[in-house]
Scaffold this motif. Structure first.
Motif, mmCIF file in Angstrom:
data_model
loop_
_atom_site.group_PDB
_atom_site.id
_atom_site.type_symbol
_atom_site.label_atom_id
_atom_site.label_comp_id
_atom_site.label_asym_id
_atom_site.label_seq_id
_atom_site.Cartn_x
_atom_site.Cartn_y
_atom_site.Cartn_z
ATOM 1 N N ALA A 171 0.904 -1.287 0.006
ATOM 2 C CA ALA A 171 -0.085 0.154 -0.076
ATOM 3 C C ALA A 171 0.773 1.190 0.113
ATOM 4 O O ALA A 171 2.101 1.424 0.350
ATOM 5 C CB ALA A 171 -1.142 -0.124 1.135
ATOM 6 N N TRP A 183 -4.551 4.374 3.172
ATOM 7 C CA TRP A 183 -3.737 3.638 2.280
ATOM 8 C C TRP A 183 -4.333 3.066 1.098
ATOM 9 O O TRP A 183 -5.382 2.542 1.081
ATOM 10 C CB TRP A 183 -3.358 2.520 3.408
ATOM 11 N N ARG A 215 -4.165 0.563 -2.194
ATOM 12 C CA ARG A 215 -3.273 -0.673 -2.462
ATOM 13 C C ARG A 215 -3.610 -0.487 -3.991
ATOM 14 O O ARG A 215 -4.277 0.018 -4.804
ATOM 15 C CB ARG A 215 -4.285 -1.863 -2.164
#
Length: 121
Positions: A98, A119, A121
């Motif tokens: 991430a 975060w 990904r």
């Protein structure tokens, strides 16, 4: 008598708004209007005051990471309902796979809105 009470409430609300300018809050007040045959009509009015534009970001020196697997999350301006307060950046553990996307302020049609970091990904 009801008109005097309503006038007093409206005047106190105006004084409050003037004395706390640039305050982010939602105010709901009830307006009471006497109608024919002693019927009372109530109408809810919502007033939303938005915060002003945030100050420019501060330049921070993060220094050296406390160890392997850390990333720097930059500081940001937080609105506390009256003023902007600086929240310092910090080192956080990296989430595998991430990338940190920093939070930021976005201008909307009615003011400014905080978009928190996350975060990706």
């Amino acid at each position: 008598m009801r008109r005097m009470s309503l006038l007093l409430i409206v005047m106190m609300g105006a004084i409050l708004v003037i004395s706390t300018s640039c305050v982010s809050r939602e105010v709901t007040r009830t307006e009471v209007t006497p109608a024919p045959q002693q019927e009372v009509v109530r109408k809810e009015v919502v007033v939303v005051e938005q915060p002003p534009a945030p100050p420019p970001l501060r330049m921070e020196s993060p220094g050296v990471a406390p160890g392997y697997g850390y990333t720097w999350v930059p500081g940001y301006w937080e609105w506390n309902g009256r003023d902007y307060v600086w929240v310092s950046g910090k080192w956080v553990n990296v989430q595998p796979g991430a990338v940190w996307v920093p939070g930021h302020w976005e201008q909307t049609g009615s003011g400014w809105q905080w978009v928190p970091g996350y975060w990706r990904r």
